[in-house]
Write an enzyme that holds these catalytic residues in place. Structure first.
Site, PDB file in Angstrom:
ATOM      1  N   ASP A 199       0.913  -1.234  -0.080  1.00  0.00           N
ATOM      2  CA  ASP A 199       0.195   0.026   0.390  1.00  0.00           C
ATOM      3  C   ASP A 199       1.305   1.422   0.103  1.00  0.00           C
ATOM      4  OD1 ASP A 199      -1.181   2.299   1.878  1.00  0.00           O
ATOM      5  OD2 ASP A 199      -3.006   1.461   0.647  1.00  0.00           O
ATOM      6  N   LEU A 200       0.733   2.503  -1.103  1.00  0.00           N
ATOM      7  CA  LEU A 200       0.872   3.609  -1.096  1.00  0.00           C
ATOM      8  C   LEU A 200       1.143   3.881   0.326  1.00  0.00           C
ATOM      9  CD1 LEU A 200       0.968   4.390  -4.996  1.00  0.00           C
ATOM     10  CD2 LEU A 200       3.076   2.979  -3.828  1.00  0.00           C
TER      11      LEU A 200
ATOM     12  N   ASP B 219      -4.459   2.578  -4.523  1.00  0.00           N
ATOM     13  CA  ASP B 219      -3.111   2.874  -4.231  1.00  0.00           C
ATOM     14  C   ASP B 219      -2.875   1.197  -4.035  1.00  0.00           C
ATOM     15  OD1 ASP B 219      -4.494   3.155  -2.209  1.00  0.00           O
ATOM     16  OD2 ASP B 219      -3.067   4.648  -1.091  1.00  0.00           O
TER      17      ASP B 219
END
Length: 442
Positions: A320-321, A363
């Site tokens: 997960d960004l 994302d």
């Protein structure tokens, strides 16, 4: 010099036509029958007068057709009714589809003249068209086409074979059932011998004498009496999608430049349509399982892969960004999309060819590592994180971006969907621990 009359008796003409021509009275009795000299679905014209037409109609069509022949009906007989298909019962009890061309032979009633042609006698079988409409598999459609070609050509002995994806990983040979040259064609393809079609342009046909064929095919073709071979290559989007190889014998020059050549062109037209439709369907299916922005697998495709996976030593990463919303807010969604594309490319380069990568959320990314031990899984996870956090290209806007990575692994075969949940929990734990880290799940 012997002279020939140019006037033929109409009944003699009717006797020699290919379709079956029936005269049917108002209530459905067959009063006369002509044509179909080779028989009609196992019946012969001279056997039909005195029988009722419904005796030869399938149960599914009989109820509707019966309305035309009930004596109490006073329907007018149309001069030129619409043609319609019908299921007929052959002498062996098997059903066969035929096309009916009816015509009322009096203006105020009295009966019909009906011409009936089995679909297998048409230049291109309507059964093949039905397969296309019904969405049958490409191999089913192509096998029906080559089988129809063998059965429908009388002027020559033909043995057509279709090589699907000749330059692909899994080339296949479609041959008529009972073809003695089928194994030779498969051997040729398995040996990746493309000499027959290598120099043939797309959409063009080239004719070879049997002596010019590759040895494995030549020996079998000569043994079966074939004396020539035509090769046609069909491309889709610049790629060779299939090749039609037709062995031919006992064909006069007139036949090869006439009816057989026309039949061959019709076959090529249908094959081209079928392979293009199949290529378009495959592209649509791929698009439905591909993330439109990054080109990675989407969540649906990744779920399918997880469902099919049954190996051991599996590691699943959930990525997960960090603070990605801030990128969109500060630089706009166009830059945000560019960053996602950059991250996807970095994941591809950091992973092995056997690893499965997907974008499963806005994302969020997931990676399934197969056949990995603990040390390898940890090493790849750290490499992925380092790859993501490397400085971004200057034109993007943000200097860099970080990510939280959770991973879970199992040594024994397990439900990898459970691993995804474990990796997700590990990733969330990493975010709570300060982000930009790799956390091992339980």
């Amino acid at each position: 010099m012997e002279s020939f009359s140019t006037h033929l008796d109409p009944l003699t003409v009717l006797t020699h036509v290919r379709p079956l021509v029936l005269v049917i009275d108002r209530v459905g009795n067959i009063t006369d029958a002509h044509g179909a000299s080779d028989g009609f679905v196992g019946h012969h014209a001279h056997e039909l007068p005195g029988r009722h037409v419904l005796d030869f109609v399938s149960e599914s069509d009989r109820a509707d057709l019966m309305q035309m022949f009930l004596p109490e009906n006073d329907y007018p007989i149309l001069h030129n009714p619409s043609p319609f298909p019908i299921q007929l019962v052959g002498a062996d009890g098997q059903l066969e589809t035929a096309d009916v061309q009816p015509c009322g032979f009096t203006e105020h009633g009295g009966g019909w003249v009906v011409t009936i042609m089995p679909r297998r006698q048409f230049p291109t079988s309507m059964d093949v068209v039905d397969l296309l409409i019904d969405g049958a598999s490409l191999e089913t459609v192509l096998r029906a086409l080559v089988t129809h070609q063998v059965n429908s050509i009388q002027e020559a002995n033909v043995d057509p074979h279709i090589v699907l994806c000749p330059y692909g990983k899994d080339p296949r040979v479609i041959s008529p059932r009972g073809s003695s040259c089928a194994n030779a064609m498969r051997t040729l393809v398995e040996a990746q011998n493309d000499r027959l079609w290598r120099d043939v342009a797309s959409g063009q046909s080239v004719e070879y004498a049997t002596a010019q064929l590759p040895a494995v095919l030549r020996f079998m073709a000569e043994a079966d009496g074939f004396d020539s071979c035509t090769v046609t290559r069909i491309d889709v989007d610049g790629h060779a999608e299939c090749v039609l190889v037709t062995l031919i014998s006992d064909a006069s020059p007139a036949a090869m430049s006439g009816s057989v050549a026309i039949n061959q062109r019709e076959q090529i037209r249908f094959i081209t349509h079928a392979v293009r439709r199949d290529a378009a369907d495959r592209a649509l299916r791929a698009a439905a399982l591909e993330d439109a922005l990054t080109g990675l697998s989407n969540r649906g495709r990744f779920d399918q892969l997880l469902e099919a996976f049954d190996g051991a030593n599996a590691t699943l990463l959930f990525i997960d960004l960090d603070h990605f919303k801030a990128v969109n807010d500060q630089f706009g969604h166009r830059v945000g999309d560019a960053v996602l594309i950059e991250v996807a490319d970095r994941l591809r380069h950091a992973c092995r060819p056997t690893d499965l990568i997907a974008r499963i959320g806005g994302d969020e990314f997931a990676v399934l590592l197969t056949d990995t031990d603990e040390a390898t899984a940890r090493s790849i996870s750290e490499r992925l994180l380092a790859s993501i956090t490397d400085p971004l290209p200057e034109h993007l806007g943000p200097v860099s971006i970080s990510a939280s990575v959770g991973y879970a692994r199992r040594n024994a075969p397990t439900d990898v969907r459970d691993l995804l949940h474990a990796a997700d929990r590990a990733m969330l734990s990493g975010k709570r621990s300060g982000r930009s880290c790799v956390i091992v799940g339980d």
